[in-house]
Design a protein around this motif. Structure first.
Motif, mmCIF file in Angstrom:
data_model
loop_
_atom_site.group_PDB
_atom_site.id
_atom_site.type_symbol
_atom_site.label_atom_id
_atom_site.label_comp_id
_atom_site.label_asym_id
_atom_site.label_seq_id
_atom_site.Cartn_x
_atom_site.Cartn_y
_atom_site.Cartn_z
ATOM 1 N N ILE A 339 26.799 77.255 54.883
ATOM 2 C CA ILE A 339 25.978 76.161 55.424
ATOM 3 C C ILE A 339 24.546 76.635 55.619
ATOM 4 N N ALA A 340 23.592 75.864 55.106
ATOM 5 C CA ALA A 340 22.178 76.193 55.256
ATOM 6 C C ALA A 340 21.483 75.093 56.046
ATOM 7 N N LEU A 341 20.576 75.512 56.926
ATOM 8 C CA LEU A 341 19.816 74.570 57.746
ATOM 9 C C LEU A 341 18.326 74.831 57.573
ATOM 10 N N SER A 342 17.557 73.781 57.567
ATOM 11 C CA SER A 342 16.108 73.926 57.571
ATOM 12 C C SER A 342 15.657 74.212 58.991
ATOM 13 N N GLU A 343 14.387 74.574 59.149
ATOM 14 C CA GLU A 343 13.861 74.823 60.486
ATOM 15 C C GLU A 343 13.967 73.568 61.347
ATOM 16 N N GLU A 344 13.704 72.391 60.748
ATOM 17 C CA GLU A 344 13.769 71.142 61.499
ATOM 18 C C GLU A 344 15.193 70.844 61.956
ATOM 19 N N GLU A 345 16.182 71.061 61.061
ATOM 20 C CA GLU A 345 17.580 70.803 61.430
ATOM 21 C C GLU A 345 18.036 71.759 62.522
ATOM 22 N N PHE A 346 17.645 72.998 62.411
ATOM 23 C CA PHE A 346 18.004 73.984 63.426
ATOM 24 C C PHE A 346 17.412 73.606 64.784
ATOM 25 N N GLN A 347 16.149 73.242 64.794
ATOM 26 C CA GLN A 347 15.492 72.879 66.047
ATOM 27 C C GLN A 347 16.130 71.653 66.676
ATOM 28 N N ARG A 348 16.576 70.704 65.855
ATOM 29 C CA ARG A 348 17.208 69.502 66.385
ATOM 30 C C ARG A 348 18.531 69.841 67.081
ATOM 31 N N LEU A 349 19.331 70.717 66.468
ATOM 32 C CA LEU A 349 20.594 71.133 67.090
ATOM 33 C C LEU A 349 20.341 71.922 68.373
ATOM 34 N N VAL A 350 19.274 72.709 68.388
ATOM 35 C CA VAL A 350 18.933 73.473 69.587
ATOM 36 C C VAL A 350 18.553 72.532 70.720
ATOM 37 N N GLU A 351 17.761 71.489 70.396
ATOM 38 C CA GLU A 351 17.358 70.518 71.410
ATOM 39 C C GLU A 351 18.566 69.775 71.980
ATOM 40 N N GLN A 352 19.591 69.558 71.143
ATOM 41 C CA GLN A 352 20.811 68.875 71.589
ATOM 42 C C GLN A 352 21.751 69.817 72.337
ATOM 43 N N LYS A 353 21.367 71.090 72.426
ATOM 44 C CA LYS A 353 22.161 72.125 73.107
ATOM 45 C C LYS A 353 23.559 72.260 72.514
ATOM 46 N N ARG A 354 23.634 72.165 71.185
ATOM 47 C CA ARG A 354 24.913 72.297 70.507
ATOM 48 C C ARG A 354 25.320 73.775 70.428
ATOM 49 N N ARG A 355 26.642 74.004 70.411
ATOM 50 C CA ARG A 355 27.180 75.363 70.305
ATOM 51 C C ARG A 355 28.132 75.509 69.120
ATOM 52 N N LEU A 356 28.990 74.480 68.946
ATOM 53 C CA LEU A 356 29.955 74.476 67.849
ATOM 54 C C LEU A 356 29.771 73.187 67.067
ATOM 55 N N VAL A 357 29.366 73.332 65.800
ATOM 56 C CA VAL A 357 28.977 72.161 65.014
ATOM 57 C C VAL A 357 29.815 72.096 63.745
ATOM 58 N N HIS A 358 30.299 70.899 63.412
ATOM 59 C CA HIS A 358 31.089 70.684 62.203
ATOM 60 C C HIS A 358 30.196 70.017 61.161
ATOM 61 N N ILE A 359 29.895 70.774 60.103
ATOM 62 C CA ILE A 359 28.991 70.277 59.060
ATOM 63 C C ILE A 359 29.644 70.471 57.699
ATOM 64 N N ASP A 360 29.698 69.390 56.916
ATOM 65 C CA ASP A 360 30.221 69.453 55.546
ATOM 66 C C ASP A 360 31.579 70.154 55.485
ATOM 67 N N GLY A 361 32.469 69.797 56.421
ATOM 68 C CA GLY A 361 33.812 70.356 56.410
ATOM 69 C C GLY A 361 33.933 71.786 56.897
ATOM 70 N N GLN A 362 32.891 72.291 57.502
ATOM 71 C CA GLN A 362 32.914 73.683 57.959
ATOM 72 C C GLN A 362 32.334 73.774 59.364
ATOM 73 N N TRP A 363 32.952 74.613 60.201
ATOM 74 C CA TRP A 363 32.472 74.829 61.562
ATOM 75 C C TRP A 363 31.485 75.988 61.582
ATOM 76 N N ILE A 364 30.417 75.817 62.326
ATOM 77 C CA ILE A 364 29.452 76.902 62.512
ATOM 78 C C ILE A 364 29.181 77.048 64.005
ATOM 79 N N LYS A 365 28.725 78.216 64.402
ATOM 80 C CA LYS A 365 28.410 78.450 65.816
ATOM 81 C C LYS A 365 26.910 78.698 65.971
#
Length: 931
Positions: A339-365
């Motif tokens: 799974i690859a994230l752009s700087e904008e996508e990463f910052q958005r998840l950080v703002e949402q205070k996410r820890r465990l995210v399910h993206i494209d059928g795969q879990w990332i931390k």
């Protein structure tokens, strides 16, 4: 003789359970202790049969004092049939009765440790039967503790119990008394099932995580089921056990807090993160079975990676930057698994205070620590921008496996993967390797020829100039640094680049430079700024701008600093640059302040005594590259010069190499009278069998060596080292097995040797194979005959001189392409120039002996390229020996010189030398070569 039949023994209980005992005769007169103590205490071991008894006088009566333990032992052996008349005080009679109760409890094993006292950190004992008084319990505890101390049999039993159940001497998590009894083994409990804690991820991203207790019956015919607050009817009695386990789970993992019999069935994302990353570890360490999502183990071990793509904006083949401080264009990227994230996508998840995210059928931390580090780096880069120096030092750090860069105020990219594009990638590759570089034709203004290595130096200077990077040309004296620099000056004039260049040299060399420039580049306009009649400010500026080269001395660089600093030089060159080695002198500070498009330092001794000398030269050619002097001293000087840090030596060498070109008279391509020779180290893993035998041999040896005297220790270690080296070759050598057991597959080294010989034969070439062991040579000889269908020659010490001479002659004629030699027998006195490959199957302690063996092929008369192969097993004594012989060098040689072998190992390296390093075998090293 003292008459026991007419004696009365009086026993009185004093305070603190101490007893006063005295004797009287028929006339009721007190008898002296010495008259009766040995007879009365004949069987009393605690007082060593009356010898160590304590004597005292109370109320004018002489007697002895017995402790509670001593009194217990006395009355235990006393019987009603004794001829001794006993007179007990009332409180003594009560105490003796309690002692008899204690004795009965001990004989019946009706006592256990006290849970209440254990919680307070004290070891006390209680009876397991009812209606035992506090006084009897107190005496019981006292007596049992004394028994543990005094009775060897009981002490041994207690030690085994403590060793088996560490709860007795530690303070682990205990839910209640029943749990304590079970964990200490004091009460056996059997349950017909196993409890497992299972965590299941949500079906959709952002949902709740489910926690369940699985009950796995011991009877395999019964189906597992989820616990919902009650057990089947036949197991109802075990529900308190389940409740205790749940209580323990909740104490170890607070996010599971629920009802008394249940645990929290649903977890939020934050709770699930806390459970997965922290609390599950506590449960596992407590021996609790946990089933986590199958993907977690892989994701848990992976850390999100932050990378930066360096965008190359060069056009028309020109450099997109100039100098270490040039800003570069870049883009941040984040990835985990696939799974690859752009700087904008990463910052958005950080703002949402996410820890465990399910993206494209795969879990990332998204680890909070990683987020913190990433945001810090992003802020720093936004504030300062990324410079060429940031990328370069990070790439060099990565190559040296280091994490600290020699920088003070720039952005550290040590934890970031860097994606170099286009010309920047080529630039870094060329900078690290110093070749291949673009070959520049010699300028027509240059009146001379350059040898091949001088042409390389000329190309290298122009390569660094293209990118605005300083250079330290550090060739040995006599190899032509001067002529390379003159060719560089001629190129600048011919290409009509901006002028002038400033050349600073010792006063004694000014005339020499004038003559050399006149001879090799007579068309260059040279202005010598020296002497009492040198130009003033106004005329100096005009004369300098009209010249191609201005020559001055080190002394005048201080005296005429204002004049020299008024000109922006196209290049500033220092000859004998070690003159600025003392960074604190006015001369060194003044020269380092001069501005220039390009800076070059010429010196045969870039460092004479201290590392700060090297810093001064680099601060001239590439200001700030190695940081400030105080930071350089902290990061490199102190660890290297005071602590001898090899890691820092390697790191510093990696930083300075791109900007230093050093060739010595001993370099192979400089030694025109000898053919070239290449040495290659091939690292080979052990087989599973070899690794197992190796670890066991080392374990047994390290245990045994501690028992040996200094004299025996040395011989013992040498014997063991031989066994290890034989084991690294083939297990059959170590086990002394017959030829039928010496198969190739049991040794990866033998497999590698066979592949190497096949390749050599396919090229129509020949080889010498050296080994220390005749058994190994015989094994190779059989392998050649069986696998290659060829008869190999094998020279060893048992052969006669005639046989030896015939073998040499046969090989030199080309009758055989493979010549096996024992290292001792074939290491000297032979000319075997028919071979152009030399293979060292096992490593010798002294590299000089290996070199002597190699010289059988690499010697006067050799007309072919000689390739030396050194086979070494990974993580073993062979690799350790190679590292130690390579790393132990003088400071100067470690940093800038050619490597020299050492001939002995220190005692402190013994354990590291012997231990098999499995982690090094997980990623087998690629063959490395050094010329």
């Amino acid at each position: 003789m003292f008459d026991l039949f007419h004696m009365t023994l009086h026993v009185e209980l004093q305070q603190d359970d101490q007893f006063f005992i005295y004797c009287t005769n028929e006339q009721d007169n007190v008898i002296k202790v010495d008259m009766w103590k040995h007879a009365v205490l004949l069987w009393h071991k605690p007082t060593y049969y009356g010898t160590l008894v304590t004597t005292a006088t109370l109320d004018e009566k002489e007697g002895v004092i017995l402790s509670a333990w001593e009194a217990f032992c006395f009355f235990k052996h006393y019987t009603q049939d004794s001829v001794l008349q006993l007179s007990l005080s009332a409180n003594a009679q009560s105490w003796v009765k309690r002692a008899q109760e204690v004795e009965a409890l001990i004989e019946n094993e009706a006592f256990i440790p006290s849970f209440t006292d254990w919680q307070k950190g004290s070891l006390q004992w209680i009876a397991t039967v009812d209606q035992v008084s506090k006084e009897t319990t107190y005496l019981l505890s006292h007596v049992v503790n004394e028994l543990i101390q005094e009775d060897e049999t009981i002490a041994h039993i207690w030690k085994e119990l403590v060793d088996q159940h560490s709860l007795f001497n530690k303070n682990p998590l205990i839910v209640d008394k029943q749990d304590w009894l079970e964990q200490t083994g004091l009460q056996q409990i059997e349950v017909p099932f196993q409890l497992i804690l299972r965590l299941t991820e949500p079906e959709e991203d952002g949902g709740l995580w489910q926690v369940r207790t699985l009950v796995i019956p011991s009877d395999e015919e019964k189906e597992p089921f989820t616990f919902h607050g009650s057990l089947p009817t036949e197991w109802v009695e075990h529900e308190p056990y389940v409740a205790r386990q749940h209580n323990k789970w909740r104490l170890l993992a607070p996010v599971l807090d629920g009802s008394s019999s249940w645990i929290n069935e649903w977890l939020t994302e934050d709770e699930a993160w806390l459970f997965l990353t922290e609390q599950s570890e506590a449960l596992l360490q407590a021996g609790i079975d946990i089933h986590l999502p199958a993907w977690w183990q892989a994701v848990h071990k992976l850390n999100m990676k932050m990378s930066v793509s360096v965008v190359d904006s060069a056009e028309d083949g020109r450099s997109s930057f100039f100098g270490l401080q040039s800003l570069i264009n870049y883009q941040w990227k984040f990835s985990l698994g696939g799974i690859a994230l752009s700087e904008e996508e990463f910052q958005r998840l950080v703002e949402q205070k996410r820890r465990l995210v399910h993206i494209d059928g795969q879990w990332i931390k998204l680890d909070p620590q990683f987020i913190k580090q990433a945001q810090s780096l992003l802020r720093e880069a936004d504030k300062r921008g990324l410079h060429v120096r940031d990328v370069l030092t990070s790439e060099l750090n990565r190559a040296s496996h280091s994490s600290s860069a020699p920088q003070d105020s720039t952005v550290s990219l040590s934890s970031v993967s860097i994606d170099l594009s286009g010309g920047f990638k080529q630039f870094v590759r060329q900078l690290q390797a110093q070749k291949p570089l673009k070959t520049h034709p010699l300028p027509t203004l240059f009146n001379g020829q350059l040898r091949p290595y001088q042409q390389e130096g000329f190309n290298w200077l122009l390569f660094l100039r293209k990118y605005g990077l300083g250079a330290c040309l550090a060739d040995d004296m006599g190899l032509g640094k001067t002529i390379q620099l003159i060719a560089y000056f001629a190129h600048l004039k011919e290409q009509e680049e901006a002028r002038p260049s400033l050349l600073i040299c010792p006063t004694s060399l000014i005339g020499n430079w004038e003559r050399e420039l006149k001879e090799f580049a007579p068309s260059l306009n040279v202005y010598v700024h020296y002497g009492s009649k040198r130009d003033d400010d106004a005329s100096f500026s005009k004369r300098a701008m009209d010249a191609d080269i201005v020559i001055t001395s080190y002394q005048l660089s201080v005296l005429d600093f204002e004049q020299l600093s008024s000109v922006h030089w196209t290049s500033i060159c220092l000859d004998e640059a070690q003159h600025i080695k003392n960074a604190y002198t006015k001369q060194s500070r003044a020269i380092r302040k001069l501005h220039s498009h390009h800076k070059i330092a010429l010196t045969g001794t870039p460092m004479e005594n201290r590392l700060t000398e090297l810093w001064a030269i680099y601060d001239f050619i590439n200001p700030t590259y190695l940081g400030t002097l105080p930071s350089f001293q902290k990061k490199f000087v102190t660890p290297i010069e005071k602590d001898g840090s090899k890691q820092k030596v390697a790191q510093l060498k990696r930083f300075i190499q791109p900007f230093m070109l050093r060739r010595t008279k001993q370099d192979q391509h400089i030694q025109l009278h000898l053919p070239s020779k290449s040495e290659q180290k091939q690292f080979i893993p052990l087989t599973i069998e070899q690794a197992s035998l190796y670890e066991q041999l080392v374990k047994d040896t390290l245990t045994e060596v501690e028992k040996r005297s200094a004299f025996e220790r040395k011989g013992f270690i040498l014997q063991m080292l031989t066994k290890l080296k034989q084991l690294c070759n083939h297990p059959a050598l170590y086990l002394k097995e017959p030829g039928s057991r010496q198969t190739i597959k049991r040794s990866h080294k033998l497999e590698a040797l066979l592949d190497l010989m096949k390749e050599i034969r396919a090229q129509g070439e020949s080889c010498l194979i050296f080994t220390q062991y005749i058994e190994m040579g015989t094994m190779i000889e059989r392998m050649v005959e069986k696998e290659l269908k060829e008869k190999a020659l094998f020279l060893h010490g048992s052969l006669s001189k005639t046989a030896r001479d015939e073998m040499v002659e046969s090989f030199q004629r080309g009758d055989s392409s493979i010549f096996i030699l024992s290292l001792r027998a074939g290491g000297t006195g032979l000319n075997l120039t028919a071979a152009n490959h030399v293979i060292h199957v096992d490593r010798w302690w002294n590299p000089a002996i290996e070199n002597q063996a190699t010289d059988r092929a690499y010697r006067i008369g050799q007309t072919k390229f000689v390739h030396v192969h050194k086979l070494m097993t990974i993580g073993t004594i062979e690799e350790r020996i190679d590292k130690m012989m390579t790393e132990k060098q003088t400071l100067n040689d470690q940093i800038i010189g050619e490597q020299q072998w050492i001939t002995e190992l220190s005692n402190e390296d013994l354990k590291e030398l012997l231990t098999y390093h499995r982690e090094e075998t997980t990623n087998p090293k690629e063959p490395s070569s050094t010329s």
